[in-house]
Design a protein around this motif. Structure first.
Motif, PDB file in Angstrom:
ATOM      1  N   ILE A 198       1.060  -1.470   0.065  1.00 10.63           N
ATOM      2  CA  ILE A 198       0.325   0.569   0.087  1.00 10.63           C
ATOM      3  C   ILE A 198       1.091   1.505   0.462  1.00 10.63           C
ATOM      4  CG2 ILE A 198      -2.068   1.436   1.633  1.00 10.63           C
ATOM      5  CD1 ILE A 198      -2.557  -1.200   2.574  1.00 10.63           C
ATOM      6  N   VAL A 199       0.943   1.821  -1.147  1.00 12.34           N
ATOM      7  CA  VAL A 199       1.570   2.781  -1.175  1.00 12.34           C
ATOM      8  C   VAL A 199       0.651   4.317  -0.873  1.00 12.34           C
ATOM      9  CG1 VAL A 199       3.100   4.727  -3.235  1.00 12.34           C
ATOM     10  CG2 VAL A 199       3.530   1.943  -3.468  1.00 12.34           C
ATOM     11  N   ASN A 200       0.865   4.846  -0.277  1.00 16.43           N
ATOM     12  CA  ASN A 200      -0.114   5.971   0.354  1.00 16.43           C
ATOM     13  C   ASN A 200       0.955   7.427   0.819  1.00 16.43           C
ATOM     14  OD1 ASN A 200      -1.298   8.206   2.153  1.00 16.43           O
ATOM     15  ND2 ASN A 200      -1.907   6.602   3.393  1.00 16.43           N
ATOM     16  N   TYR A 201       0.837   8.236  -0.444  1.00 15.73           N
ATOM     17  CA  TYR A 201       1.045   9.193  -0.976  1.00 15.73           C
ATOM     18  C   TYR A 201       0.563  10.652   0.066  1.00 15.73           C
ATOM     19  CZ  TYR A 201       2.290   7.057  -5.532  1.00 15.73           C
ATOM     20  OH  TYR A 201       2.569   5.451  -6.491  1.00 15.73           O
TER      21      TYR A 201
ATOM     22  N   ARG B  11       6.944  16.050   0.162  1.00 17.79           N
ATOM     23  CA  ARG B  11       7.241  14.718  -0.666  1.00 17.79           C
ATOM     24  C   ARG B  11       8.037  15.362  -1.601  1.00 17.79           C
ATOM     25  NH1 ARG B  11       2.934  12.923  -4.652  1.00 17.79           N
ATOM     26  NH2 ARG B  11       4.592  11.672  -5.251  1.00 17.79           N
ATOM     27  N   ARG B  12       9.042  14.387  -1.863  1.00 19.43           N
ATOM     28  CA  ARG B  12      10.363  15.347  -2.683  1.00 19.43           C
ATOM     29  C   ARG B  12      10.485  14.882  -4.281  1.00 19.43           C
ATOM     30  NH1 ARG B  12      16.420  11.453  -1.941  1.00 19.43           N
ATOM     31  NH2 ARG B  12      14.875  10.335  -3.910  1.00 19.43           N
ATOM     32  N   VAL B  13       9.915  15.773  -5.043  1.00 17.19           N
ATOM     33  CA  VAL B  13       9.972  15.781  -6.419  1.00 17.19           C
ATOM     34  C   VAL B  13      11.366  15.934  -7.232  1.00 17.19           C
ATOM     35  CG1 VAL B  13       9.407  17.709  -8.286  1.00 17.19           C
ATOM     36  CG2 VAL B  13       8.676  18.274  -6.515  1.00 17.19           C
ATOM     37  N   ASP B  14      11.224  14.341  -7.906  1.00 18.16           N
ATOM     38  CA  ASP B  14      12.477  13.584  -8.475  1.00 18.16           C
ATOM     39  C   ASP B  14      12.791  14.091 -10.341  1.00 18.16           C
ATOM     40  OD1 ASP B  14      13.283  13.046  -6.072  1.00 18.16           O
ATOM     41  OD2 ASP B  14      13.322  11.234  -6.833  1.00 18.16           O
ATOM     42  N   LEU B  15      13.752  14.606 -10.576  1.00 21.40           N
ATOM     43  CA  LEU B  15      13.862  15.070 -11.429  1.00 21.40           C
ATOM     44  C   LEU B  15      14.617  14.260 -12.343  1.00 21.40           C
ATOM     45  CD1 LEU B  15      12.029  18.620 -12.895  1.00 21.40           C
ATOM     46  CD2 LEU B  15      10.767  16.575 -12.765  1.00 21.40           C
TER      47      LEU B  15
ATOM     48  N   ILE C 114      16.731  27.130 -11.085  1.00 22.49           N
ATOM     49  CA  ILE C 114      15.574  26.368 -11.202  1.00 22.49           C
ATOM     50  C   ILE C 114      14.628  26.450  -9.708  1.00 22.49           C
ATOM     51  CG2 ILE C 114      13.600  25.400 -12.601  1.00 22.49           C
ATOM     52  CD1 ILE C 114      15.405  25.495 -14.519  1.00 22.49           C
ATOM     53  N   VAL C 115      15.443  25.645  -9.435  1.00 19.96           N
ATOM     54  CA  VAL C 115      14.779  25.305  -8.045  1.00 19.96           C
ATOM     55  C   VAL C 115      15.050  26.287  -7.274  1.00 19.96           C
ATOM     56  CG1 VAL C 115      15.529  23.778  -6.232  1.00 19.96           C
ATOM     57  CG2 VAL C 115      16.052  22.772  -8.030  1.00 19.96           C
ATOM     58  N   ALA C 116      15.732  27.066  -6.960  1.00 21.17           N
ATOM     59  CA  ALA C 116      15.662  28.690  -5.917  1.00 21.17           C
ATOM     60  C   ALA C 116      14.534  29.244  -6.099  1.00 21.17           C
ATOM     61  CB  ALA C 116      17.137  29.302  -5.909  1.00 21.17           C
ATOM     62  N   SER C 117      13.995  29.123  -7.836  1.00 17.50           N
ATOM     63  CA  SER C 117      12.971  29.920  -8.090  1.00 17.50           C
ATOM     64  C   SER C 117      11.766  29.544  -7.539  1.00 17.50           C
ATOM     65  CB  SER C 117      13.263  30.494  -9.237  1.00 17.50           C
ATOM     66  OG  SER C 117      12.658  29.412 -10.444  1.00 17.50           O
ATOM     67  N   ASP C 118      11.291  28.204  -7.549  1.00 13.32           N
ATOM     68  CA  ASP C 118      10.824  27.623  -7.418  1.00 13.32           C
ATOM     69  C   ASP C 118       9.801  28.050  -5.404  1.00 13.32           C
ATOM     70  OD1 ASP C 118       8.261  26.109  -7.124  1.00 13.32           O
ATOM     71  OD2 ASP C 118       9.379  23.852  -8.121  1.00 13.32           O
ATOM     72  N   ASP C 119       8.639  28.588  -5.559  1.00 14.51           N
ATOM     73  CA  ASP C 119       8.326  29.519  -4.056  1.00 14.51           C
ATOM     74  C   ASP C 119       7.950  27.735  -3.521  1.00 14.51           C
ATOM     75  OD1 ASP C 119       8.380  31.811  -5.095  1.00 14.51           O
ATOM     76  OD2 ASP C 119       6.773  32.494  -5.655  1.00 14.51           O
ATOM     77  N   ASN C 120       7.328  26.370  -4.252  1.00 11.00           N
ATOM     78  CA  ASN C 120       6.572  25.604  -3.246  1.00 11.00           C
ATOM     79  C   ASN C 120       8.305  25.215  -2.841  1.00 11.00           C
ATOM     80  OD1 ASN C 120       4.170  26.207  -3.926  1.00 11.00           O
ATOM     81  ND2 ASN C 120       4.415  24.778  -5.855  1.00 11.00           N
ATOM     82  N   VAL C 121       8.891  24.622  -2.620  1.00  8.28           N
ATOM     83  CA  VAL C 121      10.361  25.061  -2.458  1.00  8.28           C
ATOM     84  C   VAL C 121      11.001  24.891  -1.234  1.00  8.28           C
ATOM     85  CG1 VAL C 121      12.877  23.675  -2.399  1.00  8.28           C
ATOM     86  CG2 VAL C 121      11.615  24.358  -4.621  1.00  8.28           C
ATOM     87  N   LEU C 122      10.535  23.578   0.194  1.00  7.14           N
ATOM     88  CA  LEU C 122      10.737  23.998   1.558  1.00  7.14           C
ATOM     89  C   LEU C 122      12.066  24.779   1.834  1.00  7.14           C
ATOM     90  CD1 LEU C 122       8.375  21.221   2.514  1.00  7.14           C
ATOM     91  CD2 LEU C 122       7.998  23.452   2.297  1.00  7.14           C
ATOM     92  N   GLU C 123      12.339  25.936   2.641  1.00  7.79           N
ATOM     93  CA  GLU C 123      13.636  26.086   2.749  1.00  7.79           C
ATOM     94  C   GLU C 123      14.013  24.733   3.579  1.00  7.79           C
ATOM     95  OE1 GLU C 123      13.299  30.397   3.490  1.00  7.79           O
ATOM     96  OE2 GLU C 123      13.032  30.921   1.663  1.00  7.79           O
ATOM     97  N   GLY C 124      15.621  24.781   4.055  1.00  8.23           N
ATOM     98  CA  GLY C 124      15.789  23.630   4.655  1.00  8.23           C
ATOM     99  C   GLY C 124      15.827  22.695   4.743  1.00  8.23           C
ATOM    100  N   GLU C 125      15.410  22.128   3.353  1.00 13.53           N
ATOM    101  CA  GLU C 125      15.643  20.884   3.438  1.00 13.53           C
ATOM    102  C   GLU C 125      16.510  20.715   2.276  1.00 13.53           C
ATOM    103  OE1 GLU C 125      13.394  18.270   4.363  1.00 13.53           O
ATOM    104  OE2 GLU C 125      12.598  19.546   5.864  1.00 13.53           O
ATOM    105  N   GLU C 126      17.452  19.549   1.827  1.00 12.85           N
ATOM    106  CA  GLU C 126      17.776  18.999   1.230  1.00 12.85           C
ATOM    107  C   GLU C 126      17.476  19.792   0.346  1.00 12.85           C
ATOM    108  OE1 GLU C 126      22.017  15.642   0.123  1.00 12.85           O
ATOM    109  OE2 GLU C 126      19.684  15.231   1.946  1.00 12.85           O
TER     110      GLU C 126
ATOM    111  N   LYS D 260       3.497  18.221   0.277  1.00 16.30           N
ATOM    112  CA  LYS D 260       2.845  17.482  -0.478  1.00 16.30           C
ATOM    113  C   LYS D 260       1.568  17.895  -1.567  1.00 16.30           C
ATOM    114  CE  LYS D 260      -0.525  15.907   3.125  1.00 16.30           C
ATOM    115  NZ  LYS D 260      -1.530  15.171   4.134  1.00 16.30           N
ATOM    116  N   GLU D 261       1.135  18.746  -1.154  1.00 14.50           N
ATOM    117  CA  GLU D 261      -0.206  19.753  -1.974  1.00 14.50           C
ATOM    118  C   GLU D 261      -0.168  19.649  -2.948  1.00 14.50           C
ATOM    119  OE1 GLU D 261      -0.504  22.296   1.777  1.00 14.50           O
ATOM    120  OE2 GLU D 261       0.026  20.179   1.426  1.00 14.50           O
TER     121      GLU D 261
END
Length: 270
Positions: A164-167, A173-177, A197-209, A232-233
């Motif tokens: 059971i994969v519960n997203y 969640r981690r975005v993998d490209l 590109i990552v730095a310009s994404d406002d949805n990217v959480l600060e403090g996370e790797e 996650k949203e």
């Protein structure tokens, strides 16, 4: 000619009518009580903060038990010997249970799903061969609505018997490209473009790797991995946005993205 005495039949008809009327009244009141009890239990569990999945499941069981009790009382009112009926139903239940082992297995799996709660209503999951949002967990099946709005009813046994994969279970969640560039590209320049590109994404959480690194030297490209963390949203908005920006930024910098090609050579015969 003797007169035919109808008084005995009239009394019997009146008694039958009274019994039938009482049985109907008991049935109607019983169904009302079943709905009231189920509603009361559901509201009580909601006030206690119990998840909707659990409250709905328990409510269904209680409703079934109350309805069963009402039916026994109705049959007793109609003059049916309920003791012998229960014995017959017990024997029939055993035979039906053996014939419906799959259904009983689904019921047991439903109880385990409610107890251990690997998923709940509203979660986006991949389970039992279906991926989508959990709409309900009933006694025998789990209803999942796919992203394209298809309703999939999955037997509880199928849900519980596989992974059971519960997203939705974790808040982030981690975005993998995976980004492939030509071998003649400037790797340092590519890393900077991807980092911007990552730095310009406002949805990217600060403090996370954030990880931007060469993953592999493939047959026709140098493949970079691009990883960042979002709520996650925001996973799909970030995934789509970053993918588009990668293509636009690499094009603007004149960096090519290799794609499979086949060269066909024709030899002209003499």
């Amino acid at each position: 000619m003797e007169n035919f005495d109808m008084s005995g039949y009239e009394d019997q008809a009146i008694n039958i009518a009274i019994q039938l009327g009482s049985a109907i009244l008991i049935y109607l009141v019983g169904m009302m009580v079943a709905r009231m009890v189920t509603g009361f239990v559901n509201r009580a569990m909601e006030k206690k903060g119990i998840e909707k999945t659990v409250s709905a499941f328990v409510g269904n069981i209680i409703h079934g038990l109350v309805v069963g009790l009402v039916l026994v009382i109705v049959l007793s009112q109609l003059g049916v010997q309920t003791a012998s009926l229960v014995a017959v139903l017990g024997a029939a239940g055993l035979a039906v249970g053996l014939a419906l082992q799959g259904s009983l297995s689904n019921f047991a799996s439903g109880v385990l799903l409610v107890m251990f709660r690997p998923l709940k209503v509203g979660d986006f999951v991949d389970a039992g061969g279906a991926a989508g949002t959990v709409e309900s967990v009933t006694m025998f099946s789990t209803v999942i609505v796919t992203p394209d709005n298809k309703q999939v009813t999955v037997p509880n046994t199928s849900v519980l018997s596989g992974p059971i994969v519960n997203y939705s279970a974790k808040p982030i969640r981690r975005v993998d490209l995976l980004v492939g560039v030509a071998y003649d590209a400037d790797l340092a320049q590519v890393k900077k473009i991807l980092a911007d590109i990552v730095a310009s994404d406002d949805n990217v959480l600060e403090g996370e790797e954030v990880t931007i690194a060469v993953k592999e030297l493939a047959d026709s490209s140098v493949n970079f991995v691009m990883r960042s963390w979002v709520k996650k949203e925001n996973y799909w908005p970030s995934y789509f946005d970053q993918t588009e920006k990668v293509k636009l930024a690499l094009d603007a910098a004149g960096i090519s993205i290799p794609f499979p090609q086949v060269d066909v050579h024709f030899e002209k015969s003499a």
